[in-house]
Design a protein around this motif. Structure first.
Motif, short mmCIF file in Angstrom:
data_model
loop_
_atom_site.label_atom_id
_atom_site.label_comp_id
_atom_site.label_asym_id
_atom_site.label_seq_id
_atom_site.Cartn_x
_atom_site.Cartn_y
_atom_site.Cartn_z
N LYS A 106 35.66 -13.29 -89.01
CA LYS A 106 35.58 -12.77 -90.38
C LYS A 106 36.61 -11.68 -90.70
O LYS A 106 36.94 -11.48 -91.85
CB LYS A 106 34.17 -12.29 -90.70
N SER A 107 37.14 -11.00 -89.70
CA SER A 107 38.15 -9.97 -89.98
C SER A 107 39.49 -10.58 -90.37
O SER A 107 40.29 -9.95 -91.05
CB SER A 107 38.33 -9.05 -88.77
N GLU A 108 39.72 -11.82 -89.97
CA GLU A 108 41.01 -12.46 -90.22
C GLU A 108 40.94 -13.63 -91.21
O GLU A 108 41.94 -14.00 -91.81
CB GLU A 108 41.57 -12.98 -88.88
N PHE A 109 39.75 -14.20 -91.36
CA PHE A 109 39.59 -15.38 -92.20
C PHE A 109 38.36 -15.23 -93.09
O PHE A 109 37.43 -14.50 -92.76
CB PHE A 109 39.40 -16.64 -91.34
N ASP A 110 38.35 -15.96 -94.20
CA ASP A 110 37.17 -16.09 -95.05
C ASP A 110 36.37 -17.24 -94.43
O ASP A 110 36.79 -18.40 -94.50
CB ASP A 110 37.60 -16.42 -96.48
N VAL A 111 35.24 -16.92 -93.80
CA VAL A 111 34.49 -17.90 -93.01
C VAL A 111 33.18 -18.27 -93.71
O VAL A 111 32.43 -17.39 -94.13
CB VAL A 111 34.17 -17.35 -91.60
N GLU A 112 32.95 -19.57 -93.80
CA GLU A 112 31.67 -20.08 -94.28
C GLU A 112 31.16 -21.04 -93.21
O GLU A 112 31.94 -21.68 -92.51
CB GLU A 112 31.82 -20.79 -95.62
N THR A 113 29.83 -21.13 -93.08
CA THR A 113 29.26 -21.98 -92.04
C THR A 113 28.37 -23.05 -92.64
O THR A 113 27.84 -22.90 -93.75
CB THR A 113 28.43 -21.15 -91.03
N SER A 114 28.21 -24.13 -91.87
CA SER A 114 27.35 -25.24 -92.27
C SER A 114 26.62 -25.76 -91.05
O SER A 114 27.23 -25.97 -90.00
CB SER A 114 28.20 -26.35 -92.88
N PRO A 115 25.31 -26.04 -91.18
CA PRO A 115 24.55 -26.54 -90.04
C PRO A 115 24.65 -28.06 -89.86
O PRO A 115 24.20 -28.58 -88.84
CB PRO A 115 23.11 -26.15 -90.38
N ASP A 116 25.23 -28.77 -90.85
CA ASP A 116 25.28 -30.23 -90.76
C ASP A 116 26.39 -30.80 -91.64
O ASP A 116 26.99 -30.09 -92.44
CB ASP A 116 23.92 -30.84 -91.15
N VAL A 117 26.61 -32.09 -91.51
CA VAL A 117 27.68 -32.77 -92.22
C VAL A 117 27.43 -32.78 -93.73
O VAL A 117 28.34 -32.56 -94.53
CB VAL A 117 27.87 -34.20 -91.68
N GLU A 118 26.19 -33.02 -94.14
CA GLU A 118 25.89 -33.09 -95.57
C GLU A 118 26.18 -31.77 -96.28
O GLU A 118 26.79 -31.75 -97.35
CB GLU A 118 24.43 -33.50 -95.80
N THR A 119 25.76 -30.67 -95.67
CA THR A 119 26.04 -29.36 -96.25
C THR A 119 27.54 -29.10 -96.27
O THR A 119 28.08 -28.58 -97.24
CB THR A 119 25.31 -28.25 -95.47
N ALA A 120 28.21 -29.49 -95.21
CA ALA A 120 29.66 -29.32 -95.13
C ALA A 120 30.35 -30.08 -96.27
O ALA A 120 31.26 -29.55 -96.91
CB ALA A 120 30.19 -29.79 -93.78
N LEU A 121 29.91 -31.30 -96.54
CA LEU A 121 30.52 -32.08 -97.62
C LEU A 121 30.31 -31.43 -98.98
O LEU A 121 31.19 -31.47 -99.84
CB LEU A 121 29.97 -33.51 -97.60
N ARG A 122 29.14 -30.82 -99.17
CA ARG A 122 28.89 -30.09 -100.43
C ARG A 122 29.85 -28.90 -100.55
O ARG A 122 30.42 -28.66 -101.62
CB ARG A 122 27.44 -29.64 -100.53
#
Length: 169
Positions: free
Chosen positions: A22-38
């Motif tokens: 997080k200090s170097e990048f804007d990070v978002e997380t996803s627990p699964d493929v469906e959430t990642a696709l959204r």
């Protein structure tokens, strides 16, 4: 700041990566493929860190989906040492690289920076190719002022027509 999406079903891995990056990048997380696709539908990441083995749809499914949608996003695959064959399969589907768990944090950071630099260079090359192609169409005419750029656009629009045009100025 580059946007990195971490897709992993293990909350500990997701949160560890988020905290480490997080200090170097804007990070978002996803627990699964469906959430990642959204998330990807709302905002295309600059880079994805992807676990291959997850319940339901796995990382290979996300790679296929990205390829089918024509989304050229660098993907770093996280894999356990006993799934190296799967990582090689992921590379064939377009993954940029893979890292085995457990991983060295600084090595991961370096790899992410290198992939983002490579992506930036590819974009710059594409932009320069477009610029050169535009110049080739216009011959030896040059100029960068707004008036000249507008003139070039007009020339490109009418170049294939069979009408005579007088340009003065």
């Amino acid at each position: 700041m580059a946007f990195v999406l971490v897709v992993d079903d293990e909350i500990g891995v997701r949160e560890s990566l988020r905290m480490l990056l997080k200090s170097e990048f804007d990070v978002e997380t996803s627990p699964d493929v469906e959430t990642a696709l959204r998330i990807i539908g709302d905002r295309l990441p600059d880079l994805i860190i992807l676990d291959l083995v997850m319940p339901g749809r796995g990382g290979i499914d996300l790679l296929r989906e990205l390829r089918d949608r024509g989304m050229a996003v660098p993907v770093v695959v996280l894999t356990a040492s006993n799934t190296i064959d799967a990582a090689v399969g992921a590379m064939k589907l377009g993954a940029a690289d893979f890292i085995t768990k457990p991983f060295e944090v600084e090595a991961l950071r370096i790899k992410l920076r290198q992939l983002l630099q490579h992506r930036d260079l590819e974009r710059e090359v594409a932009r320069l190719r477009d610029e050169v192609a535009g110049r080739e169409r216009l011959g030896r005419m040059t100029g960068k002022s707004p008036a000249m750029l507008e003139l070039f656009r007009t020339i490109e629009r009418i170049a294939d027509s069979k009408v005579s045009v007088l340009i003065s100025g």
